[in-house]
Motif scaffolding. Structure first.
Motif, short mmCIF file in Angstrom:
data_model
loop_
_atom_site.label_atom_id
_atom_site.label_comp_id
_atom_site.label_asym_id
_atom_site.label_seq_id
_atom_site.Cartn_x
_atom_site.Cartn_y
_atom_site.Cartn_z
N SER A 102 0.78 33.18 4.73
CA SER A 102 0.78 34.62 4.46
C SER A 102 2.18 35.20 4.60
O SER A 102 2.66 35.45 5.70
N GLY A 103 2.84 35.40 3.45
CA GLY A 103 4.15 36.03 3.41
C GLY A 103 4.46 36.46 2.00
O GLY A 103 4.39 35.65 1.07
N GLN A 104 4.81 37.73 1.80
CA GLN A 104 5.05 38.25 0.46
C GLN A 104 6.29 39.15 0.47
O GLN A 104 6.56 39.83 1.45
N VAL A 105 7.01 39.14 -0.67
CA VAL A 105 8.19 40.00 -0.84
C VAL A 105 8.08 40.70 -2.18
O VAL A 105 7.94 40.05 -3.23
N ALA A 106 8.16 42.03 -2.18
CA ALA A 106 8.20 42.82 -3.40
C ALA A 106 9.64 43.26 -3.65
O ALA A 106 10.42 43.45 -2.71
N CYS A 107 10.00 43.42 -4.90
CA CYS A 107 11.34 43.88 -5.25
C CYS A 107 11.24 45.30 -5.77
O CYS A 107 10.55 45.56 -6.78
N GLY A 108 11.91 46.23 -5.09
CA GLY A 108 11.87 47.62 -5.53
C GLY A 108 12.40 48.55 -4.47
O GLY A 108 12.79 48.13 -3.37
#
Length: 322
Positions: A102-108
């Motif tokens: 469980s690990g997520q990265v969004a760009c914005g």
């Protein structure tokens, strides 16, 4: 969950030693990497295993890596695609190393955090750990004549990007306005009683002290968060009751240049840590900190001025700063 401390012993080893073998090549180029032990201390202090940790300005993903290693779920956002890609790579490495998933990265832009983060996470975040960008005078790496073969010192990796819209390049007033928006967005995704930890430090611009910690404190309140604690995270080690400083080339140069002009500056070897909560639940009561009883730590914990703390620490602990 450990008891909260006023002074965080977060630099028993150097920053490169703390990051060794945990990050993919290219990560060192980021000009303002959070010290891993600062993120780890905040995560261990304010969350339990299995809870969700968010960094809305995650850079190369230090907060996320430390969260994963401490068995928390990690969520991040990063404005620059270059750093977002590195953060994803570092998260993937941490997940593979730990066997977690469980690990997520969004760009914005973090000012639109509620749009960047899946709605299923809204109101579920237990802890936000982040840091606003500072002036570039406290960032960067140097290469000496011995390394380059050229006369003089070359500075590199001191810019977040070349995008003028990046908050690292705007005026302090605009930065604080934007950071207030970001903290407001963080409040909207926090669970009731959730915690926000912001690390920051003052810097000098044109000879004037920019008291960013106090300004961030006001920004948090304007965002609807409740101030809960103000701590010190050491960037220096502690040995035999004294601080072992690890100042950067630029810190030492700025201090020496100022002293030659008769300005009594000292090396700053700490981050101010501002802790907020989202209204809705009273935080657990603090306990008496169990930390090394050195004069340096006491001086760091006391006083309101970073410069005053530096001079007191140098006088009492002979460490040249804190």
């Amino acid at each position: 969950m450990p008891s909260p401390l006023s002074v965080w012993n977060t630099a028993p080893t150097s920053a490169p030693a703390q990051r060794a073998d945990r990050y993919v090549p290219g990560s060192a180029a980021h000009p303002a990497k959070m010290l891993p032990q600062i993120a780890a201390h905040a995560i261990a202090t304010y969350t339990h295993p299995g809870e969700l940790v968010l960094d809305p300005m995650c850079g190369i993903g230090t907060t996320l890596v430390e969260a994963i290693r401490l068995d928390r779920h990690a969520l991040g956002a990063e404005y620059e695609s270059r750093w977002a890609d590195l953060a994803r790579a570092n998260v993937t490495r941490a997940l593979q190393t730990t066997g977690r998933d469980s690990g997520q990265v969004a760009c914005g832009d973090a000012r639109h955090l509620t749009r960047l983060i899946d709605e299923r996470h809204h109101g579920k975040v237990a802890l936000v750990v982040t840091s606003p960008p500072y002036g570039n005078s406290v960032h960067g790496q140097v290469r000496s004549t011995r390394e380059t073969g050229e006369r003089g010192v070359v500075k590199k990796d001191y810019r977040y990007s070349h995008d003028p819209s990046n908050l690292a390049h705007v005026s302090t007033d605009r930065l604080l306005e934007a950071f207030t928006e970001i903290l407001t967005q963080c409040r909207l995704v926090l669970r009731p009683g959730g915690t926000v930890v912001v690390t920051t430090r003052p810097w000098r611009e044109g000879g004037e002290l920019i008291d960013l910690p106090s300004a961030v404190l006001a920004a948090g309140q304007a965002a609807g968060l409740t101030p809960a604690e103000r701590c010190v995270a050491l960037l220096a080690g502690i040995r035999d009751g004294h601080l072992i400083t690890r100042p950067s080339f630029f810190q030492m140069k700025n201090v020496r240049d100022a002293r030659r002009q008769g300005i009594p500056l000292a090396v700053v070897q700490h981050e101010d840590v501002l802790v907020f909560t989202r209204p809705g639940q009273h935080p657990a009561p603090r306990t008496t900190p169990d930390v090394p009883r050195c004069a340096a730590a006491t001086a760091c914990r006391a006083g309101n001025s970073s410069t005053v703390r530096s001079r007191t620490c140098a006088r009492r602990a002979r460490c040249g700063g804190h």
